[in-house]
Design an enzyme around this catalytic site. Structure first.
Site, PDB file in Angstrom:
ATOM      1  N   LYS A  15     156.973 -13.135  18.103  1.00 48.16           N
ATOM      2  CA  LYS A  15     156.807 -14.446  18.738  1.00 48.16           C
ATOM      3  C   LYS A  15     155.438 -15.047  18.418  1.00 48.16           C
ATOM      4  CE  LYS A  15     157.594 -12.876  22.918  1.00 48.16           C
ATOM      5  NZ  LYS A  15     157.846 -11.457  22.575  1.00 48.16           N
ATOM      6  N   ARG A  88     159.287 -15.325  32.405  1.00 53.61           N
ATOM      7  CA  ARG A  88     159.685 -13.932  32.225  1.00 53.61           C
ATOM      8  C   ARG A  88     160.845 -13.542  33.144  1.00 53.61           C
ATOM      9  NH1 ARG A  88     155.974 -10.618  29.432  1.00 53.61           N
ATOM     10  NH2 ARG A  88     153.944 -11.587  29.066  1.00 53.61           N
ATOM     11  N   ARG A 127     151.371  -1.732  13.641  1.00 54.04           N
ATOM     12  CA  ARG A 127     150.798  -3.071  13.734  1.00 54.04           C
ATOM     13  C   ARG A 127     149.314  -3.052  14.097  1.00 54.04           C
ATOM     14  NH1 ARG A 127     153.349  -7.234  18.048  1.00 54.04           N
ATOM     15  NH2 ARG A 127     152.352  -5.758  19.492  1.00 54.04           N
ATOM     16  N   ARG A 161     146.446  -2.318  19.473  1.00 55.60           N
ATOM     17  CA  ARG A 161     146.616  -2.264  20.917  1.00 55.60           C
ATOM     18  C   ARG A 161     146.843  -0.823  21.352  1.00 55.60           C
ATOM     19  NH1 ARG A 161     150.359  -6.925  23.488  1.00 55.60           N
ATOM     20  NH2 ARG A 161     150.689  -5.166  24.906  1.00 55.60           N
ATOM     21  N   ARG A 172     157.597  -0.840  27.865  1.00 53.41           N
ATOM     22  CA  ARG A 172     157.544  -2.301  27.797  1.00 53.41           C
ATOM     23  C   ARG A 172     158.929  -2.893  27.545  1.00 53.41           C
ATOM     24  NH1 ARG A 172     153.306  -2.653  23.192  1.00 53.41           N
ATOM     25  NH2 ARG A 172     153.636  -4.899  23.270  1.00 53.41           N
TER      26      ARG A 172
END
Length: 218
Positions: A15, A88, A127, A161, A172
């Site tokens: 996103k 959300r 990532r 992260r 998550r």
């Protein structure tokens, strides 16, 4: 008429990458909840003081406050907004819908980034991002041309992260499926859900997103 869209999908679906493309190519403004809260906290406005008080107490900022921040942003005008990370929940979706109607605006498209969970784990675990400009990289599919240096801005501040690992991602994802995935049905019923293949190459995803954007009446 401003164009307002929602980017919907699990963590790591891409996103943020597509939001940056839309900002650069179409002049839209990204409304990220985290960014808005940080900006408000440092603004010195009445709303900013409310945000600071809640955050200083270690409490979660209420939907009412977030909607208030979005109202301020919408009031500034522009070519349109990208909602990333909000709504959300179904309650937040209803609140956003009411706000848009109040301000004589609308959500023009909800773009759902569809992904396969197993492939997503592989994508996320490799990532990393540039801490200076926010460019996203991957150990396998998009490494930096020069090790340890951002291709875009030249910064050596490359970060991973702490929760970009398999176990954290599963947690998550569970949170997403419990709270956020019901929005897929919500927006399908409203007739503005547009699925795209979130696991395609970045340019292909961008092309699919562009097709959705180009169908929106100007």
């Amino acid at each position: 008429m401003a164009i307002n869209i929602i980017l919907l999908g699990p963590p790591g679906a891409g996103k943020g990458t597509q939001a940056r493309r839309l900002i650069e190519e179409r002049g839209l403004v990204q409304l990220s909840t985290g960014d808005m809260l940080r900006e408000a906290r440092n603004s010195g406005t009445e709303m900013g003081k409310r945000v600071a008080e809640v955050m200083d107490r270690g409490e979660l900022v209420t939907d009412e406050i977030v909607i208030g921040l979005i109202r301020e942003k919408l009031g500034q005008g522009g070519k349109g907004f990208i909602f990333d990370g909000f709504p959300r929940t179904l309650a937040q979706a209803d609140a956003l819908q009411a706000l848009m109607a109040e301000m004589d605006q609308r959500i023009d498209a909800v773009i759902e980034m569809r992904v396969d969970d197993a492939a997503l784990v592989s994508r996320i675990s490799g990532r990393f991002t540039c801490g200076n400009c926010g460019e996203v990289y991957h150990d396998v599919t998009k490494p930096t041309k020069e090790p340890g240096k951002c291709d875009v801005c030249g910064s050596t501040d490359l970060r991973r992260r702490a929760d970009d690992n398999e176990e954290s991602l599963k947690t998550r994802l569970m949170e997403y499926y419990k709270k956020t995935s019901p929005l897929i049905g919500y927006y399908y019923v409203k007739g503005n859900l547009n699925p795209v293949d979130g696991l395609a190459e970045i340019d292909e995803v961008a092309a699919q997103v562009a097709k959705v954007m180009d169908k929106i009446p100007s």
